[in-house]
Motif scaffolding. Sequence first.
Motif, PDB file in Angstrom:
ATOM      1  N   LEU A  33     -19.517   6.519 -16.661  1.00 42.38           N
ATOM      2  CA  LEU A  33     -18.887   7.298 -17.726  1.00 42.38           C
ATOM      3  C   LEU A  33     -19.733   8.515 -18.104  1.00 42.38           C
ATOM      4  N   GLY A  34     -20.573   8.994 -17.189  1.00 38.95           N
ATOM      5  CA  GLY A  34     -21.497  10.081 -17.512  1.00 38.95           C
ATOM      6  C   GLY A  34     -20.802  11.402 -17.775  1.00 38.95           C
ATOM      7  N   CYS A  35     -21.596  12.359 -18.336  1.00 33.35           N
ATOM      8  CA  CYS A  35     -21.129  13.727 -18.604  1.00 33.35           C
ATOM      9  C   CYS A  35     -19.917  13.722 -19.526  1.00 33.35           C
ATOM     10  N   ASN A  36     -19.902  12.827 -20.492  1.00 29.55           N
ATOM     11  CA  ASN A  36     -18.886  12.790 -21.556  1.00 29.55           C
ATOM     12  C   ASN A  36     -19.629  12.688 -22.891  1.00 29.55           C
ATOM     13  N   ALA A  37     -19.095  13.287 -23.899  1.00 28.18           N
ATOM     14  CA  ALA A  37     -19.732  13.265 -25.216  1.00 28.18           C
ATOM     15  C   ALA A  37     -19.367  11.976 -25.954  1.00 28.18           C
ATOM     16  N   LEU A  38     -19.772  10.836 -25.411  1.00 32.32           N
ATOM     17  CA  LEU A  38     -19.340   9.544 -25.941  1.00 32.32           C
ATOM     18  C   LEU A  38     -19.992   9.217 -27.271  1.00 32.32           C
ATOM     19  N   GLY A  39     -21.296   9.478 -27.400  1.00 31.57           N
ATOM     20  CA  GLY A  39     -21.992   9.182 -28.649  1.00 31.57           C
ATOM     21  C   GLY A  39     -22.368   7.722 -28.783  1.00 31.57           C
ATOM     22  N   ASP A  40     -23.101   7.409 -29.858  1.00 29.15           N
ATOM     23  CA  ASP A  40     -23.597   6.057 -30.089  1.00 29.15           C
ATOM     24  C   ASP A  40     -22.475   5.064 -30.382  1.00 29.15           C
ATOM     25  N   ALA A  41     -21.377   5.543 -30.957  1.00 28.61           N
ATOM     26  CA  ALA A  41     -20.276   4.621 -31.287  1.00 28.61           C
ATOM     27  C   ALA A  41     -19.732   3.973 -30.021  1.00 28.61           C
ATOM     28  N   THR A  42     -19.560   4.761 -28.969  1.00 23.55           N
ATOM     29  CA  THR A  42     -19.084   4.207 -27.698  1.00 23.55           C
ATOM     30  C   THR A  42     -20.103   3.242 -27.121  1.00 23.55           C
ATOM     31  N   ALA A  43     -21.389   3.616 -27.209  1.00 22.44           N
ATOM     32  CA  ALA A  43     -22.433   2.738 -26.692  1.00 22.44           C
ATOM     33  C   ALA A  43     -22.426   1.398 -27.403  1.00 22.44           C
ATOM     34  N   LEU A  44     -22.233   1.417 -28.722  1.00 19.55           N
ATOM     35  CA  LEU A  44     -22.175   0.156 -29.460  1.00 19.55           C
ATOM     36  C   LEU A  44     -20.973  -0.676 -29.016  1.00 19.55           C
TER      37      LEU A  44
END
Length: 1827
Positions: A1630-1641
């Motif tokens: 899922l690289g090169c996307n502005a996912l942020g910490d919320a997605t990581a959580l």
Amino acid sequence: MDPVSLQLGTKNLWSLLVRLLSKDPQWLNAKVKFFLPKMDLSSRSKAEDATQGVMLQLNRLYTQGQATWQAFIHCVCMELDVPLDLEVPLLSTWGHGDGFPSQLETGEESQPESQLHHGESWGCGAGGGGLKRPHQSCGSSPRPKQCRKQQLGGYEELAKRYLQLLRSSAQQRYGSRTRRPGQPLAFHQAYIPPILQWSRATAPFNTQEGAILGDPKAEDGTEASILDLFNTKADKGPRVTVLLGKAGMGKTTLAHRLCQKWADGQLDRFQALFLFEFRQLNLITEFLTLPQLLFDLYLSPEAGPDLVFQYLEENAKGVLLIFDGLDQALHPHSSKDTAGPEAPSPALALFSGLCKGTLLPGCWVLATSRPGKLPDCLPTEAAMVHMWGFDRPRVEEYVGHFFSNQPWQEAALAELRENRHLQSMCAVPAVCQVTCLCLYHLLPSSSPGQSAALLPTVTQNYVQLVSTLSPRGHPLPESLLGLSEVALRGLETGKVIFSVGDIPPPMMAFGAALGLLTSFCICTGPGHQETGYAFTHLSLQEFFAALHLMASPEVDKNALAHYVTLSSRWVLRTKARLGLLDHLPTFLAGLASRACCPFLSHVAQRDEVWVGARQAEVMQALRKLATRRLTGPKVVALCHCVGETQEPELASLMAQSLPCHLSFHNFPLTYADLASLNNILGHRNAPIQLDFEGCPLEPHCPEALAGCKQVENLSFKSRKCGDAFAEALSRSLPTMGSLKKLGLVGSKITAQGIGHLVQALPLCPQLEEVSFQDNQLKDGVLLNIVEVLLCLPRLQKLDLSRNNVSMSTLLCLTKVAITSPAVRMLQVREADLIFLLSPPTETAAELQGASDLQGNASQRKEAQSRSLALSLSGNQLDNEGCRLMAEAAAQLDITRNLDLSDNGLSVDGVYGVLSAVSMCQTLAELHISLLRKTVVLTFALEQEEQGGMQERAALRDSLMRQMPCELPPHSTRIRLTHCGLQAKHLAQLCRALGGSCRLSHLDFSGNALGDEGAAQLAQLLPGLGTLQSLNLSENGLSPDSVFILTQCFSTLQWLFHLEVNSESQHVVLRGDRRGRDQLAGGPLPEFPVGARFSAFDQRCIPRSICLRQRLLEPLSLTHLCETLEKCPGPLEVKLSCEVLSDQSLETLLNHLPRLPQLSLLQLSETRLSPRSPLMLADLFSLCPQVQKVDLRSLYHTTLRFRSSEEQKGEYCGRFTDCALSREHVEPLCWLLSKCEDLNQLDLSANLLGDDGLQCLLECLPKLPISASLDLSHNSISVEGALCLVKTLPSCPRVREASVNLGSEQSIWIRFSRQEEAGKTLRLSQCSFRPEHVPRLATGLNQALKPTVLTLTQCCLGLKQLTVLLSLVRWPVGLFNLRVEEPWVGKAGVLALLEVCTQASGNITEISIAEAQQQLCLQLEFPRQENPEAVALRLAHCDLGTHHNLLVWQLMETCARLRQLSLSQVNLCDTSSLLLQSLLPSLSELKTFRLTCSCVRSEGLVHLTSGLSHCLHLEELDLSNNQFGEEGTRVLMGVLEGKCWLKRLDLSHLPLGGSILPVLTPRLRHMTLLQSLRLSHNQIGDTGAQLLAAVLPWLPELRKIDLSGNGIGPAGGVQLAESLGLCRHLEELMLGCNALGDATALGLAQGLPRHLRILHLPSSRLGPEGALSLSQALDGCPYVEEVSLAENSLARGIPQFCQGLPLLRRIDLVSCDIDDHTAKPLAASLLLCPALEEILLSWNVLGDEAAAELARVLPQMGRLKRMDLEKNRITACGAWLLAEGLAQGSGIQVIRLWNNPIPPDTVQRLQRQEPRLDFAFFDKQPKAPWGT
């Protein structure tokens, strides 16, 4: 009525002119004096009527000729207020050539005057007249004795009258100058003398002999006044004085000043004075005698010239001759006179005779000249005086006198004092005068400070001068252009004096009106006089010449660059033309300034665009010069030019282009020169070093460097620097904030000058080095310097060498050195006197930029210890004195070295010195060489200080667990070289050495011990303890000594290496060399000598013997091997000799089985016979412990052995470049066949040829090769390649073969231990001809097993490929064919598919890649029919077209096609139509790939139609195509009904907008889908939400790639929730996307349990998200790869408690990771035992992180690569990593590019550990041979 007016018929006009001029008689007098410089105005009768006087003067002007009269009329109309009704007739009648009647052109001529008059500067007339007498020649009249006797009575009377005539003429000339109303400058203004400085007598350069003659006698650096030029002390020395000064310094003015002083009686020592100018003497074309020069060209006596000249000869001491402008002298004259002294000669020859005393011996000669190479006619003893212009007080004095009695005198001084740049310009007197003239006109109408702002450059001074002096402030363009043309023409032709016809009358009037021209009487020969005109100064002529170049439309702008040149200022002024263009480039540069654009536009009468184009040409020429490498004089000249332009960009370009070390040698430099240099350096960013050597320097010129922050090193070396120079330098030094090194060498500075410097230097705390060498300083001065300068906080070196130092002062200085805490060494040797200092720790930390790893206060206190050296060499201490000094050394405060050399020490004294130092705790080295009289004791730091240094940095704590708890004491090195020691001295020496428990290195080289001494040492060495080295080189040892020394391996535990070279007499015994210090070639920074990693001690270190002799006979080898049998192992033996015979080799090989401890045998640079490969091949069966045999070029042999503990294993044989041919193959194979398991065999670079290859292939089944056979570079041809293809089927264990017959020929065969199921054959650059193809097919048909054939650039065309496919026929099996030919990329899809129709088997796979020029086919045998394909083929039975025929043939051959791959193809409509017809018949097609290709919209329709019938597709790849949005929409129809699809790749397609809603419903039905790749489609959050709704319907999904899709947190959170439902997911990208910490959580909460790969680079993760992911990943049993690169993790790096057992690769590039997280990072990595690659580049890791990584490296057994590029690791951290590498042998590379590590350290590190890679490009090391 005047007769002239009557003849003209212009009575009224003449009367009006007389009436007008009668109102201003002073103006008329000045003009008459200008046009008639020889006219005596005082000769008129005082009673004469004023009107009559005006008429008389007008008559004289009129009779001078048309040009003079016209110029006068123009002056009247230009300068006086002439009514219009008078001006018009004056100009119309007399202002043009037609108004001057021809009958009066030969009017009355004034009598020629016999005196040479000289003009002065602006607004000044030429001077008074002399006596009017008929011309009387004195050149050739004889002086018979009788005449002299007859005239003897009047002899003295005649001389006295002539001398009185000379003086009265001079008084009349210099005493009658009056000031005109309204003009500020007059002759009677006060004269301000410039700086005069005596210099070293300049020896002339003889161009013919090329030698410098004479020896300087005049004292340097002494300032002189005008009267000092003729000091009475000079009576005993030279009577020739040369006054040297640059242009504008006032040389000519000084010459006239001397004449004035003589006329006033102030030079009473001279009875007669004559002044000549070379610029006028150059006009004389005839040869002259000296009497003609004096009397005909200057002033002739009333009578008796011979007697007068006789008087001058007899009283020559009272005669002064001044020659102005020696640099302008023409007519080369040899120094060797051939004619007699009375013969007529050129003027320069007369000058030479006067200087050498052959003419008028005893007279005084004064010459002025610009500096440069002077003519060789000057005597070597001539005194040289430099004229330096004005310093600041003189400038202010000049300005004050200039504006005396003026209301704005104070305003002028204020303008000057507030403008430093204006002061620097005014240092040149000529420029100062111009500046004052400008201020005189500007001050009344300007506000304070504004006037000086209008004068920023010299050029703009002249521009302002011309503008302000012009009528109404607006100069006439025509007049300026005309006068400038005259100036340029004169410079180009070498003319500085013009006749009246050279200058047009209007221009003459313009120049006279503005005071730009001066006039004088010139003599072109005896009796020939005329009026000459010149610019008031040569610089003014150069300015006008530059103005003509810039403003005249007649000058092509492209020609301007030719004038922008730089002079070296070493022009020999005896060429045929004067060098008058020196300052022209400077004025051109000044006129190129933007500020001059309006002025140039006015003069040229053109717009500013036209002017700007010309200015740009000059600027471009200057830019080219600014980037060149120039000599010192040209650099200064360019600085002036660039400063005149006022362009910061150009100044910056020049400043940055200057070298870091700028040297100036042997040419004069003024204050203005250094001021211009300082101006340029102000635009420089980098520091610079200025070096002035041998340059005459203006005494106050160092003030010009004030405030220069760029100078880091400043050095002056010149005898011309005196106290005034030192005082000026002392005022500038405190303002030079970056100055680190100051040198003032070889000067004439006294205590007074040093006093100024000593007061200033404490204000320069940044100074690191000061040198006062060779200044003849006395004792008190030296003590004062040392006391003051040693207090400088950063001073590291003070050099006071070659000064006058007494013994008492030297003792005082020694006391200062010992008591001063900063001094670490005082070096006193012969003329040397040098202090070396250590700055305090705090200062050093400031200089080096203290890091975060600084120690605490107590540690810094410990580091303040100093080091001091003491030299007592060259005394008479003898044996006893040296012993006493050695005993006292430990008690003295000496921490560097003690030098006792050259003190008469003998062999007996050596014992005493050794005994004295045996118990010294701090001795590091003792070096005694009696032959070279050397005795030096070197000391180390105290052990406590070592410990303090060791604990200074915090990173050392991480290593203390691996180091010994107590540091061993430092080692001691004893060197007793070239002392004449013999065997009889050894016992006593060893007793003296035995008391030292720290002895580690012992050097006995260069003595006479012999074999007897070697034998004694072998017995005595055990008593000396554990050594690290023993050097016995050059001791006369025989080759048999090696047997004696070899026995020491059994008696000395410390001995590991013995090196013996009989040819160079090199004999050294060493201990373990694998410690860190030995590997690095020296101690590492800040590590104690004894500290080593324990892993080094744990390894079994082999002992080695290196023996090099000229011959190694069998008997010697037998003796050596018998000795080696007793040595402990493991053992390495390295032998070297010129030639080793077969008998010697056989002897050596026969002894090998009796050496079980042997691990290596090496024969380097030893020539063997051609039979040696067979002897070595037999070794495998004779000696079972042999592991590898490596023979290269019959010159280098290496045998490796396995230990007795190792199990029996594989063997390797390498016989490269051994000239093996066909005849050697069979015996070699027979010997090798006896080997049980031959792993590798290398026979490359031999002479096998095709026959040898065929023979080897026949023997191949008998050879027990299990890995590889290398036959490269054996002259194999295509026949050999075909033979290899034919033979492969008979070798069942061959699994792969490769043949490349290109320039880098390579042939290798790989084997397996068991029979292989398939074979791979690669043929490259084999150049097959058509007749070879059937033979190739025949060879392939014999292979009954699956075969892969690759043909690369084998000249196999389309036709030959068709033949090959038709001839390859197998009973059963698969045949894979890969063809790589250039034509494949050009043939097209249609032609390549047509080739497939000729295959004899079923084609199951087709792959076409046009960019890679590849065609790949897989054939299946036997050929079978597919019933469905038969039915479809019958449907296409219409064979009327080629298209249908091709489709029918493809249906037949491709009936069982399973894979069709098209990459980088251009699919035309015909090809797409073919696929539309073909695809429905391919019922077994599982994979279809169309990538990176171009298809038209019609073709897409065809393709979609065909693919829609392929319902059983399992893989569809349509990525990276150029379809467009509409084309992509059409392709979506392909997905309809594809329920069997397992892999779908739609990356890099425009799926956003309305297309993704079409795709997602079709995805719901692909329940078997395992891989979904939709990267770089920019689907955004909306697309992510659509996909999130579909993912739960894909239960078998294992891989998903959504990289680069513009997904933000909104879409990312929903994706994370859906991905958690994909229980079988293994790869998530899922690289090169502005996912942020919320997605990581969200991902962390539902991470799939079977996850293997997680890619989240550049996903805008923070520490919180990264930590949550690491906690979720911790303990995952299947994770193999994690990438979190380019995220701001900071302290949120992955931290594991359980670890990842299968993790192979972790990517943390550019994650802001620093040293604070180093420890947890290393601990986490240690919990991942399968790691092979760690990427940590582009972070901020320092040495602490390097230490932690080095600590865990040995425990990471599978690690292959670690990337630490672009971090902050220094040399210390790199050394630690090298240590870690030494213990982790599996690591292939650690990348360290772009870390702050010095280049020399990089080289040392790479020598120790080649796996450290510092290059920009990754150089992955290859696996070593034999692994």
